[in-house]
Write a protein that holds these residues in place. Structure first.
Motif, PDB file in Angstrom:
ATOM      1  N   ALA A  10       0.817  -1.218   0.000  1.00  0.00           N
ATOM      2  CA  ALA A  10       0.000   0.000   0.000  1.00  0.00           C
ATOM      3  C   ALA A  10       0.848   1.265   0.000  1.00  0.00           C
ATOM      4  O   ALA A  10       0.335   2.363  -0.218  1.00  0.00           O
ATOM      5  N   LEU A  11       2.152   1.115   0.251  1.00  0.00           N
ATOM      6  CA  LEU A  11       3.037   2.279   0.316  1.00  0.00           C
ATOM      7  C   LEU A  11       3.915   2.433  -0.931  1.00  0.00           C
ATOM      8  O   LEU A  11       4.668   3.396  -1.031  1.00  0.00           O
ATOM      9  N   ARG A 529      -4.733   1.832  -0.022  1.00  0.00           N
ATOM     10  CA  ARG A 529      -4.767   2.845   1.044  1.00  0.00           C
ATOM     11  C   ARG A 529      -6.200   3.303   1.306  1.00  0.00           C
ATOM     12  O   ARG A 529      -6.598   3.536   2.457  1.00  0.00           O
ATOM     13  N   GLN A 530      -6.969   3.442   0.227  1.00  0.00           N
ATOM     14  CA  GLN A 530      -8.369   3.821   0.401  1.00  0.00           C
ATOM     15  C   GLN A 530      -9.125   2.739   1.179  1.00  0.00           C
ATOM     16  O   GLN A 530      -9.937   3.042   2.055  1.00  0.00           O
ATOM     17  N   GLY A 533      -8.167   2.871   4.769  1.00  0.00           N
ATOM     18  CA  GLY A 533      -8.787   4.029   5.397  1.00  0.00           C
ATOM     19  C   GLY A 533     -10.237   3.777   5.761  1.00  0.00           C
ATOM     20  O   GLY A 533     -10.697   4.137   6.867  1.00  0.00           O
TER      21      GLY A 533
END
Length: 678
Positions: A10-11, A529-530, A533
Motif C-alpha cells: 500500500a506504500l 490505502r483507500q 482508510g
C-alpha cells in the motif's frame, strides 16, 4: 513480513517502466510469423486479386450477421465502463508515480489530443459521409433529402467519430499508461493481460499471439487509411493537373513513391523534418476548417453546430441500438458504416493507444478518461459538421453535387471533397495545399505505424531496429496495394472487408484488456490505502462508541483485535500484491532497490536471491521465477525514452512521424501516428 524491498504494497509509490533494467531484442517468432502471413497475403492479392475480394466479401457477410454484435458491445461497453471508472474511487489513481506531475500542461495535452484526431480520413470522409447519410439514411431514422435529414446526417456522422470511437482508443491508452507508468511493465498488448494468465511470461505462445494480432490489426487498419489517402491524392492530382488514367494506377504509383519517403524518414533520421511538416499540417488542417466556415455558409454552419451536438446526444440510444436483426436494409447500412467504423477503430486502437498513453503520463484516470473521450471527439464532430454541413448546404442550394438527390449518382468518395471545394472561392489555391497535406499525412501515418509495430515486435524497444521498421512499412504498402487491386472500382468495399475481418480477434482482446485492468486496479497502492482508510475509520468508530460513548478521538496504534484491525481480512503479503514491484536486472534476477531514494542497491544478498525471503540487514528481496521476473521488468517501452527513435504518435499528431509529435518530445527521432482516422 516478507515484503520485497521491505515496503508494504500500500506504500509503493508506483514503478515506471522508464526506471526498469531492460534488455531489448527482436522478437523473431513474431516478426517471422506475422511477416510471413502478410507476405503470403500480398502475393495472393497480386496473383488473384478478385479471389481475395470475393473471399473477404463472403467472410465479411458471415461475420457481420453472426459476430457483428461483438463490435457493438465493444463500442458501447467501453464508453460506459470508462465513465463509471472515471467517477469511481479508482478515478484518483495516477498514471504514474505518486505525486508525479503531468508531463505536459492541460492546454498542451488537449492540443495533442486534438492533433490525434487530424488525418487523412477527415478530409476523405468529411464531406462524403454526411452527404451519404443525407441521401441514404439509416433505415427508419428519417426521410432522405429533407430538412430533418440535414441534422440527422451530421449527427449520424458524429456517432461514428465521437465518444464511442475514442472509448475504444482510451481502453488501450489507459491500460498501456497504467501498466507502463504505474506498474513498470512492458508496454505490449500481452503484458496488459498478464493478470489473467497463469503463465505471466510475455514470451509465452498466448502472449505472442496477442501481440501478433495487435500488429496485424494495426497493419490492416493503417493500410486502409493509406489506400484512402492514395486514392484521394490521385484524384486530386488528376483534377488539378488534368492528367487522367484508368483504374487505380495513379494511386498505386503514389503508394510506391510515398512509401519510399516513409522508409527514408523511418531509417535515415529525417523524421525531425517530418515533425515540422506535421506541425505545419496541423495548422493547415485547422486553417482548412476555418476556410470552409468563413467562405462557406457561415450562418448555416453556426446554427447547425449546437443543433448537431444536441441531436447527437439525444439520438445515441436509438442509433446505438440498431442491429443486424432488423432486416437486410439495416444489415447493409451497419456493414457499410457503423459496425465497419467500430472495427476500424479497434484496428487503430493499439496504435493510437500507445500515443495517448505516452502523452498522458502523470494524469489521473479521471482526467485521462474525460479528456480522451471528449476533447478530440468534440473537435472531430466540429470538423465533420463544417465540412459535411457545407456539402449538404451546397447540394440543397444547387443540387449539382449529386444530381437529382439520387444516391446512385453519388460521385466516388475520393472526389466529393474536391467537388465541394470547387464550389468555393479560392479552390485553385486550396486544392494543391490539400494535396500536400494528404501526402504528409500519408508519410507520417505510415512512418509512425511502422515504428509502433516495430516496437511491438521488439519487446517495446524505444529505439527499434530500422530494418524491421522498414519491413513493416513495406508490409503496409503491400496491403494497401492489394486493397486497391482487389477492390478495383469497389476499393472502399475492399477496405471494409479487410479491416473488419482482421479486427475481430483484437475486439475480443480489448474486452479482456478491460477485465484485466479492472482486476489490477483493485490492488493498486492507492486503492489499498483507500481500503485501509475505510476499514480503519469503520473500526475506530465502532471501538470509540462502544467503549467511550460520545467522548472519544481517533489515534493510530497497533492492535491484535480483528474487530478493529484495518487489514484484518487483507493478506498484504500475497503474491498478487507484492510480486509486481519486486525489481529485477536485465536477466530477470531479483535485485535490491531503495524506494525512498529511488536507487538500485549494488549488493544482492545471496540467500534472498534464492529463497524468496526478506533479509532486513541487506534490504534485498527474494527471487521470482523467470516468467514473473520478465514481467516485472518490462521495457522502457514505446513510450517515454528521451532519445527514442520511435515513440507512439498520432496520425495527424504534430509529430506523427517525428517524435511524439504534438507530444512535444524534444529529441525523439521517430514517432507514431494514430488518428481516429482511417
Amino acid at each position: 513480513m516478507t515484503y520485497p524491498h521491505s515496503i508494504h504494497p500500500a506504500l509503493v509509490p508506483g514503478v515506471s517502466v522508464d526506471d526498469q533494467k531492460i534488455r531489448y531484442r527482436v522478437d523473431r517468432p513474431i516478426v517471422l510469423t506475422v511477416g510471413g502471413l502478410i507476405i503470403a497475403f500480398v502475393l495472393w492479392g497480386i496473383v488473384a486479386p478478385m479471389n481475395v475480394f470475393d473471399v473477404s466479401s463472403a467472410a465479411l457477410d458471415w461475420l457481420m450477421v453472426n459476430l457483428g454484435w461483438i463490435f457493438t458491445v465493444v463500442a458501447i461497453g467501453m464508453a460506459i465502463v470508462l465513465l463509471c471508472l472515471a467517477f469511481s474511487r479508482f478515478g484518483k489513481i495516477p498514471l504514474g508515480l505518486d505525486d508525479e506531475k503531468p508531463e505536459y500542461s492541460t492546454l498542451s495535452w488537449a492540443a495533442m489530443l486534438f492533433a490525434a484526431g487530424i488525418g487523412i480520413a477527415i478530409i476523405f470522409f468529411g464531406p462524403f459521409e454526411p452527404m451519404s447519410h443525407y441521401l441514404s439514411p439509416r433505415p427508419g431514422a428519417y426521410e432522405p433529402a429533407t430538412q430533418e435529414a440535414v441534422i440527422g446526417a451530421l449527427a449520424q456522422s458524429a456517432l461514428h467519430w465521437g465518444v464511442n470511437a475514442w472509448a475504444i482508443y482510451a481502453v488501450v491508452g489507459l491500460a498501456v499508461a497504467y501498466v507502463s507508468y504505474r506498474r513498470g511493465r512492458v508496454p505490449l498488448m500481452s503484458s496488459i493481460l498478464t493478470p489473467l494468465f497463469r503463465n505471466k511470461d510475455t514470451d509465452s505462445l498466448p502472449a505472442r499471439i496477442i501481440d501478433g494480432l495487435a500488429i496485424i490489426a494495426t497493419l490492416f487498419g493503417t493500410a486502409a487509411s493509406l489506400g484512402l489517402g492514395a486514392l484521394q491524392i490521385g484524384t486530386g492530382f488528376q483534377l488539378v493537373t488534368g492528367w487522367s488514367t484508368t483504374g487505380n494506377t495513379v494511386a498505386l504509383i503514389i503508394i510506391v513513391v510515398l512509401t519510399c519517403g516513409t522508409i527514408a524518414s523511418a531509417t535515415s533520421g529525417v523524421a525531425k523534418g517530418i515533425r515540422w511538416l506535421s506541425n505545419i499540417n496541423l495548422v493547415l488542417a485547422m486553417g482548412l476548417a476555418i476556410f470552409f466556415f468563413v467562405v462557406g455558409p457561415t450562418a448555416f454552419l453556426a446554427n447547425m453546430i449546437p443543433a448537431v451536438v444536441v441531436d447527437y446526444v439525444g439520438s445515441l440510444p436509438e442509433a446505438l441500438s440498431a442491429n443486424m436483426g432488423q432486416g437486410e436494409d439495416m444489415q447493409e447500412f451497419l456493414s457499410g458504416w457503423t459496425t465497419f467504423y467500430w472495427a476500424w477503430w479497434v484496428s487503430w486502437s493499439p496504435f493510437v493507444g500507445v500515443f495517448v498513453a505516452k502523452i498522458s503520463k502523470g494524469r489521473t484516470i479521471r482526467e485521462f478518461v474525460l479528456g480522451v473521450l471528449f476533447i478530440p471527439g468534440s473537435i472531430i464532430i466540429l470538423a465533420f459538421t463544417i465540412l459535411g454541413g457545407t456539402a449538404i448546404w451546397l447540394q440543397r442550394e444547387s443540387g449539382d453535387i449529386v444530381p437529382g438527390n439520387d444516391p446512385a449518382n453519388m460521385p466516388p468518395a475520393e472526389e466529393i471533397f474536391f467537388i465541394v471545394l470547387d464550389h468555393l472561392p479560392g479552390a485553385q489555391i486550396v486544392a494543391p495545399v490539400v494535396l500536400v497535406m494528404l501526402a504528409v499525412f500519408f508519410i507520417t501515418t505510415a512512418d509512425s505505424a511502422s515504428l509502433v509495430n516495430s516496437q511491438l515486435s521488439q519487446r517495446g524497444n524505444p529505439n527499434p531496429n530500422r530494418l524491421v521498421t522498414a519491413f513493416w512499412a513495406i508490409c503496409m504498402a503491400g496491403i494497401a496495394a492489394v486493397i486497391l487491386l482487389a477492390g478495383n472500382e469497389n476499393a472502399l468495399q475492399g477496405l471494409q472487408n479487410f479491416v473488419t475481418v482482421t479486427a475481430l480477434p483484437f475486439a475480443v482482446i480489448l474486452i479482456l484488456m478491460m477485465l484485466a485492468l479492472l482486476r489490477e486496479l483493485r490492488g493498486d497502492p492507492l486503492a489499498l490505502r483507500q481500503r485501509f482508510g475505510e476499514e480503519a475509520l469503520a473500526g475506530a468508530v465502532l471501538h470509540g462508541v462502544r467503549d467511550y460513548g460520545d467522548n472519544w478521538m481517533i489515534s493510530v496504534e497497533g492492535t491484535a483485535d480483528e474487530d478493529y484491525a484495518a487489514g484484518a481480512a487483507f493478506d498484504s503479503t500475497a503474491a498478487e500484491y507484492t510480486e509486481w514491484y519486486a525489481r529485477t536486472d536485465e536477466e530477470g534476477n531479483r535485485v535490491g532497490y531503495d524506494y525512498e531514494t529511488g536507487e538500485y542497491l549494488e549488493e544482492v544478498n545471496d540467500s534472498a536471491a534464492t529463497d524468496g525471503s526478506w533479509d532486513p540487514e541487506e534490504g534485498e528481496s527474494g527471487a521470482v521465477d523467470s516468467a514473473d521476473a520478465d514481467d516485472a521488468v518490462g521495457p522502457a517501452g514505446a513510450v517515454g525514452s528521451d532519445d527514442a527513435d520511435g515513440v507512439a504518435g498520432s496520425a495527424g499528431s504534430d509529430d506523427a512521424a517525428g517524435s511524439a509529435g504534438a507530444a512535444g518530445s524534444e529529441t525523439a527521432d521517430g514517432a507514431s501516428d494514430g488518428e481516429p482516422k482511417a
